[in-house]
Design an enzyme around this catalytic site. Structure first.
Site, short mmCIF file in Angstrom:
data_model
loop_
_atom_site.label_atom_id
_atom_site.label_comp_id
_atom_site.label_asym_id
_atom_site.label_seq_id
_atom_site.Cartn_x
_atom_site.Cartn_y
_atom_site.Cartn_z
CE LYS A 99 -3.86 -2.16 2.50
NZ LYS A 99 -4.61 -2.21 3.78
CB SER A 122 -2.30 -0.08 9.01
OG SER A 122 -3.61 0.42 8.78
CG ASP A 123 -3.81 -5.55 5.41
OD1 ASP A 123 -4.51 -4.96 4.57
OD2 ASP A 123 -3.95 -6.75 5.68
CD GLN A 124 -8.18 -5.65 12.07
OE1 GLN A 124 -9.27 -5.68 11.53
NE2 GLN A 124 -7.96 -5.02 13.22
#
Length: 245
Positions: A99, A122-124
């Site tokens: 990203k 960010s990522d989750q």
């Protein structure tokens, strides 16, 4: 809640649970329409530096705003299905980095020349019963995800990356809260899967919605950690990025 930076966390959480998935079956979200948020105005600035949030997530925008920052939002247009890793902590790290790379490609030359500019991505994903759970591809998959949580526990695996666009330096880290669920009734599951805003999130279940509260026995972490942008970790990475300037 466990926060760590730089080194893989190996799922150590605050209540001394040690978790490492041995068999992982990836479930990948279908292509949902992306919301591109752009601004023709100059980058929003703090007192001595600028921030770009590389996400179109309303929750992440709200959390960063609540932290007192002004910022510009740029969505990262990437094919998340093309990025696969076996371990969830490696997957969220790879996605956050992708990203950041995508947003950087769309920035004008010299945007970080005048003052330090930080890009936050960010990522989750959720991990339950050894399975990585991203956004569900269908109502049936959302139903499967939520049933798996019932009477069990899950981990929300977050990775936050702060890229200093002025220096090229990167600071990143994981935050992994644990969610312990009560029994989730079939009637409630059927109600939830009919509401897209409740299921079109990582793990297929919006845990911070008031209707979900009766089914959560314990959250080892904070609400922002399950919403996708851990405040404490994000502030730590911002500070470290500016100190390394």
């Amino acid at each position: 809640m466990a926060s760590s930076s730089n080194n893989s966390p190996s799922f150590k959480v605050r209540i001394s649970v040690y978790y490492r998935p041995s068999t992982i079956s990836l479930s990948v979200c279908k292509d949902y329409p992306s919301v591109s948020i752009s601004s023709k105005s100059p980058l929003a600035s703090c007192d001595s530096f600028k921030i770009i949030l590389g996400s179109s997530s309303p929750a992440r925008r709200e959390i960063l705003s609540d932290m007192g920052y002004e910022f510009t939002v740029m969505s990262a247009d990437i094919d998340e299905k093309a990025i696969r890793r076996e371990k969830p902590e490696e997957l969220v790290k790879a996605l956050a980095e992708a990203k950041a790379d995508a947003v950087k490609l769309n920035l004008p030359d010299g945007c970080a020349r005048d003052q330090p500019t930080l890009l936050i991505t960010s990522d989750q994903v959720m991990v339950s019963r050894g399975v990585i759970r991203e956004r569900p591809r269908s109502t049936e998959e959302a139903r499967e995800f939520i049933k798996a949580y019932s009477g069990d526990r899950a981990f929300a695996v977050n990775y936050v990356l702060v890229t200093n666009l002025s220096t090229g330096g990167r600071k990143g880290g994981w935050d992994i809260p644990e969610i312990i669920f009560r029994h989730i009734t079939d009637a409630f599951i059927e109600q939830v899967v009919k509401e897209e805003d409740m299921t079109c999130v990582a793990g297929g279940f919006k845990l911070t919605h008031p209707s979900a509260s009766p089914f959560i026995k314990q959250l080892v972490g904070t609400a922002d950690t399950v919403r996708g942008l851990p405040r404490e970790l994000t502030q730590k990475l911002i500070t470290e990025s500016l100190e390394a300037q």
